[in-house]
Design an enzyme around this catalytic site. Sequence first.
Site, mmCIF file in Angstrom:
data_model
loop_
_atom_site.group_PDB
_atom_site.id
_atom_site.type_symbol
_atom_site.label_atom_id
_atom_site.label_comp_id
_atom_site.label_asym_id
_atom_site.label_seq_id
_atom_site.Cartn_x
_atom_site.Cartn_y
_atom_site.Cartn_z
ATOM 1 N N ASN A 41 4.987 -1.129 -8.268
ATOM 2 C CA ASN A 41 5.082 -0.230 -9.426
ATOM 3 C C ASN A 41 6.046 0.880 -9.039
ATOM 4 O OD1 ASN A 41 4.741 1.516 -11.556
ATOM 5 N ND2 ASN A 41 2.775 2.306 -10.827
ATOM 6 N N TRP A 42 7.248 0.790 -9.574
ATOM 7 C CA TRP A 42 8.273 1.766 -9.171
ATOM 8 C C TRP A 42 8.091 3.138 -9.799
ATOM 9 C CZ3 TRP A 42 13.474 -1.438 -9.362
ATOM 10 C CH2 TRP A 42 13.554 -2.231 -8.209
ATOM 11 N N LYS A 43 7.230 3.246 -10.794
ATOM 12 C CA LYS A 43 7.047 4.518 -11.516
ATOM 13 C C LYS A 43 8.400 4.976 -12.065
ATOM 14 C CE LYS A 43 3.285 5.435 -8.371
ATOM 15 N NZ LYS A 43 2.144 6.292 -8.141
ATOM 16 N N HIS B 298 -2.331 2.855 -16.498
ATOM 17 C CA HIS B 298 -2.187 3.472 -15.178
ATOM 18 C C HIS B 298 -2.758 4.896 -15.247
ATOM 19 C CE1 HIS B 298 -0.410 5.131 -11.542
ATOM 20 N NE2 HIS B 298 -0.235 3.880 -11.129
ATOM 21 N N GLU C 122 -1.726 7.585 -14.147
ATOM 22 C CA GLU C 122 -0.732 8.615 -14.488
ATOM 23 C C GLU C 122 -0.518 8.679 -16.003
ATOM 24 O OE1 GLU C 122 2.305 7.211 -11.822
ATOM 25 O OE2 GLU C 122 1.050 7.782 -10.125
ATOM 26 N N GLU D 216 -7.639 0.992 -9.067
ATOM 27 C CA GLU D 216 -6.872 2.010 -8.354
ATOM 28 C C GLU D 216 -7.647 3.324 -8.323
ATOM 29 O OE1 GLU D 216 -2.431 0.998 -8.345
ATOM 30 O OE2 GLU D 216 -2.813 2.196 -10.121
ATOM 31 N N GLY E 61 -0.776 7.424 -4.093
ATOM 32 C CA GLY E 61 0.312 8.302 -3.656
ATOM 33 C C GLY E 61 -0.124 9.374 -2.676
ATOM 34 N N SER F 83 -2.120 3.452 -2.030
ATOM 35 C CA SER F 83 -1.558 3.531 -0.679
ATOM 36 C C SER F 83 -1.630 2.209 0.091
ATOM 37 C CB SER F 83 -2.223 4.667 0.110
ATOM 38 O OG SER F 83 -2.022 5.901 -0.562
#
Length: 251
Positions: free
Chosen positions: A9-11, A95, A97, A167, A173, A213
């Site tokens: 997941n490159w965000k 997600h 975020e 998650e 992160g 992570s």
Amino acid sequence: MRTPIIAGNWKMNQNPEETTAFVNAVKDQLPASDKVEAVIAAPAVDLSALLASAKGSNLKTSAENAYFEDAGAFTGETSPKVLKEMGIDYTIIGHSERRQYFHETDEDINKKAKALFNNGITPIICCGETLEQREAGETNNWVSGQVKAALEGLSADQVSSLVIAYEPIWAIGTGKTASSEQAQEVCQVIRETVKGLYNEQTAENVRIQYGGSVKPANVKELMAKPDIDGGLVGGASLDPESFLALVNYQD
Ligand code: PEP
């Protein structure tokens, strides 16, 4: 047998040129798709470059979000219909975020899952608890509730084919990984939740990823757990060498 699935997941990282360079660096060293599915979820602005460079390789492609309508006056949103027309395989929804910064609700995520299925795209549905919820002993109930809300109204066949990513928010992160036992415990709760909602076969079929992570140093231990079928990987998926180490964890 569930095929393991490791998704980067490159965000909001990488541009189209970097996307092409990344794919060119990894595409000849990826595992066969029936051994481990290797997926990159890229920002919408990079998807054309991702698709063009991944063509003919074992790399599967994913968006990081999509809207629940196919078209219309929704400025700034991404159409699931167009993602399908482009050739995208997966889309991450829910997600943490997106839930935290863009106020996505369980209801939005359920609508997005349905919209993706209507367009033939496989959702990767994220769930997970905060540190406060974990410390209060609420993790299993909370995650199970998120899963029930996300799957509301989906058929057993649809759920059999999708991916759920567990998650824990406190591990994303932060460099703090849930122990493989903590990750396994919640992934098992997710599988039991699916079994309660549907049946044993659907629970056996659904693939569950752990995210938070994940890195080359811990992927093997996590993947050895019976209810962990894959990883959703942020930071460690940005570097080609590290991504290759993750997807080739069986070697
Ligand atoms: C993620 O982006 O979903 C994630 C788990 O990030 P990281 O691997 O960097 O913790």
